[in-house]
Design a protein around this motif. Structure first.
Motif, PDB file in Angstrom:
ATOM      1  N   THR A 106       3.667  33.006  53.958  1.00 30.46           N
ATOM      2  CA  THR A 106       4.233  33.910  52.963  1.00 30.46           C
ATOM      3  C   THR A 106       3.161  34.851  52.420  1.00 30.46           C
ATOM      4  OG1 THR A 106       5.910  32.282  52.336  1.00 30.46           O
ATOM      5  CG2 THR A 106       5.436  34.021  50.748  1.00 30.46           C
ATOM      6  N   ILE A 107       1.974  34.331  52.167  1.00 28.87           N
ATOM      7  CA  ILE A 107       0.866  35.171  51.701  1.00 28.87           C
ATOM      8  C   ILE A 107       0.504  36.200  52.767  1.00 28.87           C
ATOM      9  CG2 ILE A 107      -1.593  35.169  51.107  1.00 28.87           C
ATOM     10  CD1 ILE A 107      -1.053  32.377  49.801  1.00 28.87           C
ATOM     11  N   SER A 108       0.433  35.759  54.023  1.00 28.78           N
ATOM     12  CA  SER A 108       0.110  36.687  55.114  1.00 28.78           C
ATOM     13  C   SER A 108       1.161  37.786  55.229  1.00 28.78           C
ATOM     14  CB  SER A 108       0.001  35.920  56.433  1.00 28.78           C
ATOM     15  OG  SER A 108      -1.074  34.998  56.390  1.00 28.78           O
ATOM     16  N   ASP A 109       2.439  37.406  55.093  1.00 28.92           N
ATOM     17  CA  ASP A 109       3.509  38.408  55.130  1.00 28.92           C
ATOM     18  C   ASP A 109       3.347  39.415  53.992  1.00 28.92           C
ATOM     19  OD1 ASP A 109       4.587  37.128  57.289  1.00 28.92           O
ATOM     20  OD2 ASP A 109       6.380  36.403  56.263  1.00 28.92           O
ATOM     21  N   GLY A 110       3.041  38.891  52.797  1.00 30.13           N
ATOM     22  CA  GLY A 110       2.865  39.772  51.652  1.00 30.13           C
ATOM     23  C   GLY A 110       1.711  40.745  51.839  1.00 30.13           C
ATOM     24  N   LEU A 111       0.628  40.274  52.421  1.00 34.48           N
ATOM     25  CA  LEU A 111      -0.504  41.154  52.709  1.00 34.48           C
ATOM     26  C   LEU A 111      -0.097  42.261  53.678  1.00 34.48           C
ATOM     27  CD1 LEU A 111      -3.287  38.441  53.039  1.00 34.48           C
ATOM     28  CD2 LEU A 111      -3.207  40.240  51.301  1.00 34.48           C
TER      29      LEU A 111
END
Length: 199
Positions: A161-166
Motif C-alpha cells: 500500500t505504501i509503494s502504491d501510494g508513492l
C-alpha cells in the motif's frame, strides 16, 4: 526470397519503446499509432511479431517486471526482514520518480486506470501485484527481526500500500526528494519498536 524477408527492426528495442509508451500514458491512453511511431514499425509488423495491443501489453508487463521492476523480486533475497522492507520502499521511490523513466508505476496505473474494455489487462496487473504481495508475505513469515506487533500478511499488504501510494504521488508530480522523505518516514514508522495500538 529464401528464408523470408529479414526483420528490419530490433524486437527487443521495439518492446522497450512500447514499455515506455505504456508506462507514460497507461494502457487505455496509448493508441496503436502511438505504439507504432515509438517502436518504428507499422501495424502489420506489430501484429506479426507482438500480437494485438493486449498481447503486446502482456509482453511489456513481463519485461517491466524483469527490468525496471526487478528490484522487488531482488529485495526478497535480502538477509533480514528489515532490509527486505527497506529495499522495497526505497526501490519504489527510485522506480517511480526516476530521472530517465516515466513517473509512477506501470502496474499501479494499469490497475487503477483501465475501464471495462481493458478488463483482461487490469486483471493481469492485479494478478502480478497479488503474486508479489504473496511472495513478500512468505518472506516476512521467515523473518525474526521485525516488530512483534505485525502479522506477516498485514505487513506485506501495508508495504504494498505504501509503494502504491508513492507511485500515485510520483505520477501526480511529487519531487524525488519529497518522495524519499515520505519513504524514510514510512520506514521509521514501520520498523521502530514500541507500542502501536489501533483502537
Amino acid at each position: 526470397m529464401p528464408g523470408g524477408r529479414p526483420r528490419a527492426f530490433d524486437a527487443d528495442n521495439a518492446l522497450d519503446r512500447a514499455l515506455e509508451v505504456f508506462w507514460r500514458h497507461g494502457y487505455e491512453g496509448t493508441s496503436l499509432a502511438d505504439l507504432t511511431a515509438a517502436m518504428g514499425i507499422n501495424k502489420p509488423s506489430l501484429y506479426a511479431v507482438f500480437g494485438n495491443k493486449e498481447q503486446l501489453f502482456g509482453k511489456v508487463l513481463a519485461r517491466y517486471l524483469e527490468g525496471p521492476g526487478a528490484y522487488a523480486a531482488d529485495a526478497l533475497a535480502a538477509p533480514t526482514g528489515r532490509e527486505v522492507i527497506e529495499r522495497l520502499i526505497r526501490g519504489a521511490v527510485d522506480l517511480t520518480a526516476g530521472e530517465t523513466t516515466p513517473h509512477g508505476c506501470l502496474c499501479v496505473n494499469s490497475v487503477h486506470a483501465c475501464g471495462p474494455d481493458a478488463h483482461a489487462v487490469r486483471q493481469d496487473a492485479i494478478a502480478v501485484r497479488k503474486a508479489g504481495e504473496a511472495a513478500l508475505r512468505r518472506r516476512l513469515e521467515q523473518a525474526d527481526d521485525l516488530p512483534s506487533r505485525y502479522e506477516p500478511a498485514a505487513l506485506a499488504a501495508l508495504v504494498h500500500t505504501i509503494s502504491d501510494g508513492l507511485a500515485v504521488q510520483a505520477a501526480a508530480g511529487r519531487s524525488p526528494d519529497e518522495l524519499r522523505q515520505i519513504g524514510e518516514l514510512a520506514l521509521c514508522a514501520l520498523l521502530t519498536e514500541g507500542p502501536h495500538h489501533i483502537e
